[in-house]
Design a protein around this motif. Structure first.
Motif, PDB file in Angstrom:
ATOM      1  N   PRO A  39     -73.178 -19.960  -4.965  1.00 49.53           N
ATOM      2  CA  PRO A  39     -71.948 -19.977  -5.780  1.00 49.53           C
ATOM      3  C   PRO A  39     -70.819 -19.121  -5.222  1.00 49.53           C
ATOM      4  N   ASP A  40     -71.171 -17.943  -4.674  1.00 46.97           N
ATOM      5  CA  ASP A  40     -70.116 -17.064  -4.146  1.00 46.97           C
ATOM      6  C   ASP A  40     -69.401 -17.721  -2.973  1.00 46.97           C
ATOM      7  N   HIS A  41     -70.189 -18.409  -2.130  1.00 45.69           N
ATOM      8  CA  HIS A  41     -69.602 -19.101  -0.985  1.00 45.69           C
ATOM      9  C   HIS A  41     -68.787 -20.308  -1.458  1.00 45.69           C
ATOM     10  N   VAL A  42     -69.342 -21.049  -2.398  1.00 52.91           N
ATOM     11  CA  VAL A  42     -68.688 -22.281  -2.873  1.00 52.91           C
ATOM     12  C   VAL A  42     -67.309 -21.983  -3.460  1.00 52.91           C
ATOM     13  N   VAL A  43     -67.245 -21.001  -4.361  1.00 48.06           N
ATOM     14  CA  VAL A  43     -65.957 -20.742  -5.027  1.00 48.06           C
ATOM     15  C   VAL A  43     -64.908 -20.237  -4.035  1.00 48.06           C
ATOM     16  N   ALA A  44     -65.357 -19.434  -3.072  1.00 52.01           N
ATOM     17  CA  ALA A  44     -64.394 -18.921  -2.087  1.00 52.01           C
ATOM     18  C   ALA A  44     -63.842 -20.063  -1.223  1.00 52.01           C
ATOM     19  N   MET A  45     -64.726 -20.982  -0.810  1.00 52.85           N
ATOM     20  CA  MET A  45     -64.272 -22.107   0.023  1.00 52.85           C
ATOM     21  C   MET A  45     -63.323 -23.015  -0.745  1.00 52.85           C
ATOM     22  N   ILE A  96     -62.635 -12.921  -5.098  1.00 47.12           N
ATOM     23  CA  ILE A  96     -61.701 -12.228  -6.009  1.00 47.12           C
ATOM     24  C   ILE A  96     -60.267 -12.368  -5.519  1.00 47.12           C
ATOM     25  N   VAL A  97     -60.051 -12.015  -4.246  1.00 49.96           N
ATOM     26  CA  VAL A  97     -58.679 -12.016  -3.697  1.00 49.96           C
ATOM     27  C   VAL A  97     -58.093 -13.433  -3.679  1.00 49.96           C
ATOM     28  N   LEU A  98     -58.882 -14.377  -3.168  1.00 52.68           N
ATOM     29  CA  LEU A  98     -58.366 -15.750  -3.088  1.00 52.68           C
ATOM     30  C   LEU A  98     -58.147 -16.320  -4.485  1.00 52.68           C
ATOM     31  N   GLY A  99     -59.068 -16.003  -5.411  1.00 50.64           N
ATOM     32  CA  GLY A  99     -58.912 -16.469  -6.791  1.00 50.64           C
ATOM     33  C   GLY A  99     -57.651 -15.919  -7.427  1.00 50.64           C
ATOM     34  N   VAL A 100     -57.396 -14.630  -7.199  1.00 50.91           N
ATOM     35  CA  VAL A 100     -56.183 -14.010  -7.761  1.00 50.91           C
ATOM     36  C   VAL A 100     -54.933 -14.646  -7.148  1.00 50.91           C
ATOM     37  N   LEU A 181     -63.203 -14.424 -11.302  1.00 48.04           N
ATOM     38  CA  LEU A 181     -64.235 -13.895 -12.197  1.00 48.04           C
ATOM     39  C   LEU A 181     -65.634 -14.010 -11.576  1.00 48.04           C
ATOM     40  N   VAL A 182     -65.884 -15.142 -10.917  1.00 42.46           N
ATOM     41  CA  VAL A 182     -67.175 -15.322 -10.238  1.00 42.46           C
ATOM     42  C   VAL A 182     -67.333 -14.252  -9.160  1.00 42.46           C
ATOM     43  N   GLY A 183     -66.263 -14.019  -8.402  1.00 42.64           N
ATOM     44  CA  GLY A 183     -66.297 -12.976  -7.377  1.00 42.64           C
ATOM     45  C   GLY A 183     -66.578 -11.607  -7.982  1.00 42.64           C
ATOM     46  N   LEU A 184     -65.939 -11.328  -9.125  1.00 46.75           N
ATOM     47  CA  LEU A 184     -66.158 -10.049  -9.814  1.00 46.75           C
ATOM     48  C   LEU A 184     -67.610  -9.903 -10.254  1.00 46.75           C
TER      49      LEU A 184
END
Lengths: 191, 168
Positions: A39-45, A96-100, A181-184
Motif C-alpha cells: 500500500p505504501d508503494h501503491v499510493v506514492a506511485m 506524505i509529501v506527494l499526497g500533500v 494519511l496512508v503515508g502518515l
C-alpha cells in the motif's frame, strides 16, 4: 454486469500483503505483484501520476518516463548494498509529501518537482533492488515490477485527468489527502 | 521440423525479448536513414553469431552484452532525439551477434543444429518486425510518449538486472 460483484468479492478475499517483505521469488507475475501489494508503494506511485495532472504538460508525460530510470538507479544502489539510511521512512515520507502536494494542488517549478519525485524514486528503487531475486527469472521479475510501477503512474494520471472538471478537481485533491494519511499511518507505525 | 520449432521457442526468454523489443522500438521511432539498414544488420549479426557458436569453447558474456545493448537502445528511445544512423546499425549488429551466443542449440547433429538456429533467427526477426511496425504506427503525440514510456521500462529493467549480475 454480473461480473463486477465477483471481481470485488475476489478482491476482498485476496490475502493482504506488504511490499518490501524480502521474499525472494522470481518470475514476471511475481514482479508484477510485488509493488502492487504494498500500500505504501501503491499510493506514492499513484500520487506521482495525480500530481502530474496538476503540474500539467510536460510534467504529466515526463514523470512516468523519468521515474522508472531514476528508480532503477536507486535499485542499483540497493543491489550493490550501498548504504542509504531510513529507506522505509523515505518511502512513507514520499506518500506524505506527494499526497500533500496533490491535496494543495501545488504547482512548483518543474525542476523542483522533478528533484522531489526523483529523490523519492531512489528510495522506492532501493527497497526493490534489495529484494531483487537472483537467478534466471531476475529479468522477468524486474520487467514485471517496473511495468507494475509504470501502470500505477498511469492509473494516477488517468484519475488525475478528472481535474478538468471542478468536482473532479476536488476528488483528486481529496485523493491526495488520503495518500498523505496512508503515508502518515506508515510513518507512525500504524500500518 | 522439431529442431526448427525448438530453436524458435528458445528465442522467447525475457533477456532476448528486452533486447529485440528495444531495437524494434528504436527502428520504429526513428526515420528512414536510421531504420533502413537495421534489419539487414540484425540478420548479418544473427548469421555471424550463429557461426561463432562453433568457435565458442566456453560460456560467453552474451547475456550481459544483450542487457547492455538493450539498455542503450531503450535509452535512445527514451531520449527521442535524432540519432546518427550508425548507432542503430551497430546496436542491431551487436544484438544480432549476441542473441545466438546466448542460446546455443542443444541439437546433436549439424543439420538439426542449423535448423534450430534458423528457427531462432526467424523468431528474432519476426519479433523485431512486429515491434518496429507497432512503433511506426505511433504517430500521435500520446502514442509517441507511450513508446518512450515502454523504452524507459525496458531500460530500467535491463539496468537492474545488469547490476544484479555484476553484484552477485
Amino acid at each position: 454486469m454480473g461480473r463486477l460483484p465477483i471481481v470485488f468479492a475476489a478482491l476482498l478475499l485476496a490475502t493482504p500483503a506488504l511490499a518490501h517483505t524480502g521474499e525472494g521469488t522470481g518470475g514476471f507475475l511475481a514482479g508484477l505483484a510485488h509493488p502492487v501489494f504494498g500500500p505504501d508503494h501503491v499510493v506514492a506511485m499513484i500520487a506521482v501520476g495525480l500530481w502530474g495532472a496538476f503540474l500539467g504538460q510536460p510534467a504529466i508525460f515526463l514523470l512516468p518516463i523519468v521515474f522508472p530510470l531514476v528508480m532503477a538507479f536507486g535499485g542499483v544502489l540497493g543491489i550493490l548494498g550501498a548504504p542509504l539510511p531510513a529507506v522505509e521512512t523515505g518511502i512513507a515520507s514520499s506518500a506524505i509529501v506527494l499526497g500533500v502536494m496533490v491535496a494543495l494542488a501545488a504547482r512548483p517549478p518543474l525542476w523542483i518537482a522533478a528533484v522531489l519525485v526523483g529523490a523519492f524514486a531512489i528510495f522506492h528503487g532501493y527497497a526493490h533492488g534489495r529484494e531483487l531475486p537472483d537467478g534466471a527469472n531476475a529479468v522477468a521479475f524486474s520487467a514485471g515490477f517496473v511495468i507494475a510501477t509504470g501502470l500505477l503512474h498511469l492509473t494516477g494520471i488517468a484519475f488525475g485527468l478528472l481535474t478538468r472538471w471542478p468536482a473532479g478537481r476536488l476528488a483528486v485533491r481529496g485523493a491526495g489527502g488520503v495518500v498523505a494519511l496512508v503515508g502518515l499511518a506508515y510513518l507512525g507505525g500504524l500500518a | 521440423m522439431t529442431a526448427f520449432l525448438g530453436g524458435l521457442i528458445q528465442f522467447f526468454i525475457p533477456t532476448h525479448l528486452l533486447a529485440v523489443a528495444a531495437l524494434g522500438l528504436l527502428a520504429g521511432q526513428h526515420a528512414r536513414p536510421t531504420r533502413a539498414d537495421m534489419p539487414g544488420m540484425l540478420i548479418a549479426g544473427l548469421v555471424i553469431g550463429s557461426a561463432a557458436i562453433a568457435l565458442a569453447m566456453r560460456e560467453t558474456p552474451a547475456a550481459s552484452v544483450l542487457l547492455v545493448l538493450a539498455a542503450i537502445a531503450a535509452s535512445v528511445v527514451v531520449v527521442a532525439r535524432p540519432t546518427p544512423p550508425s548507432i542503430g546499425v551497430l546496436l542491431a549488429f551487436g544484438i544480432g551477434v549476441a542473441l545466438p551466443l546466448n542460446a546455443p542449440p542443444h541439437e546433436i547433429t549439424i543439420p538439426a543444429a542449423i535448423a534450430a538456429q534458423i528457427g531462432f533467427a526467424v523468431a528474432a526477426l519476426a519479433t523485431f518486425v512486429l515491434v518496429t511496425v507497432v512503433a511506426m504506427q505511433a504517430t500521435r503525440p500520446w502514442q509517441r510518449i507511450g513508446v518512450r514510456i515502454v523504452g524507459s521500462w525496458i531500460a530500467a529493467s535491463a539496468i537492474l538486472v545488469l547490476a544484479l549480475r555484476l553484484a552477485r
